[in-house]
Scaffold this motif. Sequence first.
Motif, mmCIF file in Angstrom:
data_model
loop_
_atom_site.group_PDB
_atom_site.id
_atom_site.type_symbol
_atom_site.label_atom_id
_atom_site.label_comp_id
_atom_site.label_asym_id
_atom_site.label_seq_id
_atom_site.Cartn_x
_atom_site.Cartn_y
_atom_site.Cartn_z
ATOM 1 N N SER A 79 -9.130 1.341 2.364
ATOM 2 C CA SER A 79 -8.376 2.587 2.443
ATOM 3 C C SER A 79 -6.902 2.318 2.643
ATOM 4 N N VAL A 80 -6.576 1.194 3.303
ATOM 5 C CA VAL A 80 -5.173 0.862 3.523
ATOM 6 C C VAL A 80 -4.488 0.548 2.212
ATOM 7 N N ASN A 81 -5.134 -0.296 1.397
ATOM 8 C CA ASN A 81 -4.569 -0.599 0.095
ATOM 9 C C ASN A 81 -4.395 0.672 -0.713
ATOM 10 N N SER A 82 -5.387 1.563 -0.629
ATOM 11 C CA SER A 82 -5.309 2.825 -1.352
ATOM 12 C C SER A 82 -4.125 3.645 -0.874
ATOM 13 N N ALA A 83 -3.943 3.700 0.455
ATOM 14 C CA ALA A 83 -2.829 4.475 0.994
ATOM 15 C C ALA A 83 -1.500 3.907 0.540
ATOM 16 N N ALA A 84 -1.383 2.570 0.566
ATOM 17 C CA ALA A 84 -0.114 1.949 0.182
ATOM 18 C C ALA A 84 0.141 2.107 -1.304
ATOM 19 N N SER A 85 -0.891 1.869 -2.123
ATOM 20 C CA SER A 85 -0.690 1.923 -3.572
ATOM 21 C C SER A 85 -0.439 3.345 -4.052
ATOM 22 N N ASN A 86 -1.067 4.329 -3.380
ATOM 23 C CA ASN A 86 -0.854 5.722 -3.770
ATOM 24 C C ASN A 86 0.420 6.308 -3.185
ATOM 25 N N VAL A 140 1.227 7.748 -0.230
ATOM 26 C CA VAL A 140 0.941 9.125 0.192
ATOM 27 C C VAL A 140 2.168 9.825 0.759
ATOM 28 N N TRP A 141 3.123 9.047 1.264
ATOM 29 C CA TRP A 141 4.327 9.652 1.833
ATOM 30 C C TRP A 141 5.208 10.290 0.752
ATOM 31 N N ARG A 142 4.919 9.985 -0.507
ATOM 32 C CA ARG A 142 5.669 10.607 -1.606
ATOM 33 C C ARG A 142 4.997 11.869 -2.130
ATOM 34 N N GLN A 143 3.795 12.155 -1.654
ATOM 35 C CA GLN A 143 3.024 13.285 -2.167
ATOM 36 C C GLN A 143 3.194 14.493 -1.251
ATOM 37 N N GLU A 144 3.674 15.583 -1.821
ATOM 38 C CA GLU A 144 3.997 16.770 -1.028
ATOM 39 C C GLU A 144 2.779 17.329 -0.297
ATOM 40 N N GLU A 145 1.588 17.170 -0.899
ATOM 41 C CA GLU A 145 0.395 17.754 -0.295
ATOM 42 C C GLU A 145 -0.174 16.909 0.836
ATOM 43 N N SER A 146 0.350 15.688 1.048
ATOM 44 C CA SER A 146 -0.169 14.799 2.082
ATOM 45 C C SER A 146 0.155 15.327 3.474
ATOM 46 N N ASN A 156 -3.463 5.261 7.891
ATOM 47 C CA ASN A 156 -3.661 3.916 7.331
ATOM 48 C C ASN A 156 -2.359 3.218 6.960
ATOM 49 N N GLU A 157 -1.230 3.757 7.384
ATOM 50 C CA GLU A 157 0.037 3.055 7.175
ATOM 51 C C GLU A 157 0.195 1.911 8.160
ATOM 52 N N LEU A 158 0.977 0.917 7.765
ATOM 53 C CA LEU A 158 1.484 -0.085 8.688
ATOM 54 C C LEU A 158 2.991 0.124 8.718
ATOM 55 N N MET A 162 9.916 -6.499 6.893
ATOM 56 C CA MET A 162 9.824 -6.513 5.433
ATOM 57 C C MET A 162 8.459 -7.021 4.973
ATOM 58 N N THR A 163 7.912 -8.003 5.678
ATOM 59 C CA THR A 163 6.634 -8.598 5.297
ATOM 60 C C THR A 163 5.467 -7.676 5.611
ATOM 61 N N LEU A 164 5.480 -7.060 6.788
ATOM 62 C CA LEU A 164 4.318 -6.329 7.273
ATOM 63 C C LEU A 164 4.171 -4.927 6.710
ATOM 64 N N SER A 165 5.248 -4.214 6.549
ATOM 65 C CA SER A 165 5.185 -2.763 6.528
ATOM 66 C C SER A 165 4.948 -2.134 5.164
ATOM 67 N N THR A 166 4.320 -0.963 5.202
ATOM 68 C CA THR A 166 4.319 -0.081 4.042
ATOM 69 C C THR A 166 5.663 0.631 3.952
ATOM 70 N N ARG A 167 6.179 1.041 5.129
ATOM 71 C CA ARG A 167 7.520 1.632 5.204
ATOM 72 C C ARG A 167 8.211 1.152 6.476
ATOM 73 N N ILE A 168 9.534 1.267 6.462
ATOM 74 C CA ILE A 168 10.350 0.868 7.607
ATOM 75 C C ILE A 168 11.214 2.051 8.029
ATOM 76 N N GLY A 169 11.291 2.270 9.340
ATOM 77 C CA GLY A 169 12.273 3.204 9.894
ATOM 78 C C GLY A 169 13.321 2.394 10.640
ATOM 79 N N VAL A 170 14.546 2.364 10.119
ATOM 80 C CA VAL A 170 15.626 1.590 10.737
ATOM 81 C C VAL A 170 16.313 2.461 11.780
#
Length: 384
Positions: A8-15, A17-23, A52-54, A221-229
């Motif tokens: 499910s994690v790979n699915s969340a990252a590949s899809n 979900v943070w770009r999908q308005e309905e998420s 399922n984000e990192l 950079m290595t770990l994350s699906t997204r980064i908040g600076v």
Amino acid sequence: MAVVTESSVNSAASNKVWRQEESTPFVEIKQVTKKFDDFAAVKNVSLDVYKNELFCLLGGSGSGKSTLLRMLAGFESPTSGEIIIDGVDMSGIPPWERPINMMFQSYALFPHLSVEANVAFGLKRQRIANVEVKRRVADIIDMVQLGHLAKRKPHMLSGGQRQRVALARALVKRPKLLLLDEPLGALDKKLREETQFELMRLQEELGITFIVVTHDQEEAMTLSTRIGVMDNGVIVQTAEPHQVYEFPSNRYVAEFIGNVNMFEGHVFSDERDCVIIQSDDVLGQIQVNHGISCVPNQKVAVAVRPEKIRISRTMPDSDKNRAQGKISDIAYMGGQSIFKVMLDSEKEIRVTQPNVARFIEDRLTWEDQVYVSWDPDSCVVLTS
């Protein structure tokens, strides 16, 4: 090396979900401020993290990232704003009743207990049946590859092994959200890199949402699906790792993430498909193939990463995006070499080159007169 699984994690990252308005966000931080007397450690922060984000909160010391993590865990209460986890407002809910576990930088293992007893401690306090405790402890210890060390005490383990015990103890309770505060900070460089892949593998297998606090840019950079600076209590950019690196939102992000060369200048012309910057740092003009919101003659900075710059004794064909100088220093790093070049404008820049050949007959060396150049698509104009 991490094993890529259809999780499910790979699915969340590949899809993405943070770009999908309905998420629907799994964690919602809404206009949260935290003050200590008159000092605001976190200032009106809003952030969504999806199931399922990192997700990595990245920032320097005093940026507010650990304070934000402690508010998620319930160890601190927001001065204002809301924190919602899995649709439930966390206001007034104590740490032990939240669907969260937290792994501390110090690991906080019990020195008198064995590995398996450390891992089982939280489950026993929940009065789970002994048979279930043994099964879950054995499963998670095997998952972190410590089954052969289950009877040892923490002082008999290496730093990396203690880190995995702490991680197993946090995961065995099956939290919906795992918070990790500088989880790899106590490890040496090589072990830290190996453990990053272990974290990614475990998160893929378990499908738990991770929020990691770190000051280490490479780790984020290595770990994350997204980064908040974070900087000065504010999240200044939230994006996927490659976006943060290649398209920083401002000068702070560009300089904090990796190495970067900054060329100061002013807007000479703003065309539909490019911007021309006049820069005394290069004694000429820089072309950038994207538009910006600016006014004529506005002062700007052009950011160019060291690996995007070419270095040669031969003058480039283009009269833009180039400068001349002298090699002032060289560092051989094995896989790459770092060149410091003192430009004719007396500005020093950094250039990196991969060492793809074992032997180069006419290798660049100290005091060589060289030209540096880069493509118009390789730089970013920053107005703040």
